[in-house]
Motif scaffolding. Structure first.
Motif, short mmCIF file in Angstrom:
data_model
loop_
_atom_site.label_atom_id
_atom_site.label_comp_id
_atom_site.label_asym_id
_atom_site.label_seq_id
_atom_site.Cartn_x
_atom_site.Cartn_y
_atom_site.Cartn_z
N VAL A 66 0.86 -1.18 0.00
CA VAL A 66 0.00 0.00 0.00
C VAL A 66 0.90 1.23 0.00
O VAL A 66 1.63 1.48 0.96
N ILE A 67 0.87 1.96 -1.09
CA ILE A 67 1.72 3.14 -1.24
C ILE A 67 0.88 4.38 -0.98
O ILE A 67 -0.10 4.64 -1.69
N SER A 68 1.25 5.13 0.06
CA SER A 68 0.41 6.26 0.47
C SER A 68 1.21 7.25 1.29
O SER A 68 2.33 6.97 1.73
N ASN A 69 0.59 8.40 1.49
CA ASN A 69 1.19 9.48 2.29
C ASN A 69 0.54 9.49 3.67
O ASN A 69 -0.61 9.91 3.81
N PRO A 70 1.26 9.06 4.71
CA PRO A 70 0.66 9.00 6.05
C PRO A 70 0.38 10.36 6.65
O PRO A 70 -0.30 10.45 7.68
N ALA A 71 0.85 11.43 6.01
CA ALA A 71 0.57 12.77 6.52
C ALA A 71 -0.88 13.18 6.28
O ALA A 71 -1.38 14.11 6.90
N SER A 72 -1.55 12.46 5.38
CA SER A 72 -2.95 12.75 5.12
C SER A 72 -3.82 12.12 6.20
O SER A 72 -3.74 10.91 6.43
N LEU A 127 -0.73 -6.95 4.06
CA LEU A 127 -0.42 -5.61 3.55
C LEU A 127 0.93 -5.15 4.09
O LEU A 127 1.23 -5.33 5.27
N VAL A 128 1.72 -4.55 3.21
CA VAL A 128 2.96 -3.90 3.63
C VAL A 128 2.86 -2.44 3.20
O VAL A 128 2.66 -2.14 2.03
N PHE A 129 2.95 -1.54 4.16
CA PHE A 129 2.75 -0.12 3.88
C PHE A 129 4.08 0.55 3.52
O PHE A 129 5.07 0.43 4.24
N GLN A 130 4.07 1.23 2.39
CA GLN A 130 5.22 1.99 1.93
C GLN A 130 4.86 3.47 2.01
O GLN A 130 4.07 3.97 1.22
N ASP A 131 5.41 4.15 3.01
CA ASP A 131 5.06 5.55 3.25
C ASP A 131 5.88 6.49 2.37
O ASP A 131 7.10 6.30 2.19
#
Length: 331
Positions: free
Chosen positions: A173-179, A200-204
């Motif tokens: 999951v590629i996303s911006n955790p600042a949102s 799921l592996v999160f890629q910030d």
């Protein structure tokens, strides 16, 4: 002769009264007020969403024409959250009648800047849960618009990836955790993925320079990617789809904007539909409606799009079951 003279005088007087009456009534009409609309785009002008031109087109259809009865104060954040408060403050200071923007971070920034200027937001996530409004049916306050309930879509995204990629076990999951909304969606995704037996592996990513490493790690640990959209991610969509192709990583995107850049697959609401609807909100407000009385809409026109050219380049075959359901297939 006298009778003819009297007739001429009467005709002259009648003409004078008619002309005086016309210009008198014209002068008595108050001049039409020029409406002022503030527009803060979360991307740059060159990378703005496909829906933005449709917003202005719909305004013209509703009778609002720039240079005649409307002035637009447009600003662009270039995908940078940090610029939003400054841009919002700038346009509000221009004595605007309504402020238009998109996405949850922009909605939060706008709400913090003004509690009086009407705000219309496109594609905000969970406005009630984020504390932006009292309810969807009666928002109250000065903010309204269109909401995307991503929690309801999370399961569909995972399902589509499982259907498209045989033996799928791990999704990056590629996303911006600042949102703020991304953090909430991530929790929903984790619960749904666990139910479907997917890890799921999160890629910030917090800046454009972080995308190459995020995709490299995604390719190492997952068979597919789910790219969650926010202003930073949307502004970098050309870079993102290029990285997905370079890393041969099948990806599902939650915005149709990525399909224009060669994305593999998306399931989302078309921004063109949402921005046209937002123009209708603006029209109502400029004609006297209060934003707090205008229900926040949740668009139901979701569509599935698939790019077979991209699939071929990635060496994967999209199942017929997906193609039969797709609203758009790019060949």
């Amino acid at each position: 002769m006298i009778r003819r003279l009297r007739l001429c005088v009467l005709l002259a007087l009648a003409s004078w009264f008619a002309v005086s009456s016309f210009f008198g009534s014209f002068a008595a009409e108050p001049s039409q007020k020029i409406a002022r609309v503030g527009f803060v785009g979360t991307e740059s002008r060159s990378t703005s969403l496909r829906g933005v031109p449709q917003f202005f087109a719909r305004l013209r259809e509703l009778g609002w024409v720039e240079g005649q009865n409307i002035v637009v104060e447009a600003r662009w954040a270039d995908g940078d959250y940090n610029r939003l408060p400054e841009l919002m403050t700038d346009v509000v200071a221009r004595n605007i009648d309504v402020l238009v923007t998109s996405t949850t971070p922009a909605a939060i920034a706008a709400k913090k800047v003004t509690s009086t200027v009407p705000i219309v937001v496109v594609a905000m996530g969970d406005p009630v849960g984020m504390g932006l409004v009292n309810s969807l049916s009666r928002p109250g306050g000065n903010l309204t618009g269109l909401s995307l309930q991503w929690a309801d879509l999370s399961g569909k995204w995972v399902e589509l990836l499982q259907e498209a990629i045989p033996r799928l076990s791990t999704v990056a999951v590629i996303s911006n955790p600042a949102s703020p909304i991304i953090t909430k969606v991530a929790k929903d995704l984790q619960a749904i993925a666990a139910q479907r037996g997917v890890k799921l592996v999160f890629q910030d990513v917090r800046e454009p320079a972080a995308f190459p490493d995020a995709f490299r790690r995604a390719r190492q640990h997952a068979q597919a990617a789910l790219v969650l959209a926010d202003p930073l991610v949307l502004a970098a969509r050309d870079q993102i789809t290029a990285l997905a192709a370079a890393n041969r990583l099948p990806a599902l995107y939650v915005s149709h904007e990525f399909m224009v850049s060669g994305g593999l697959m998306t399931y989302a609401v078309d921004s063109r539909i949402m921005f046209r609807r937002a123009a209708e909100y603006v029209d109502k407000i400029l004609r006297g409606a209060r934003p707090g009385d205008l229900p926040i809409e949740q668009p139901t026109q979701l569509s599935l799009a698939v790019n077979l050219k991209t699939a071929k380049a990635l060496g994967i075959t999209i199942p017929e079951s997906i193609l039969l359901r797709a609203d758009e297939v790019i060949r």
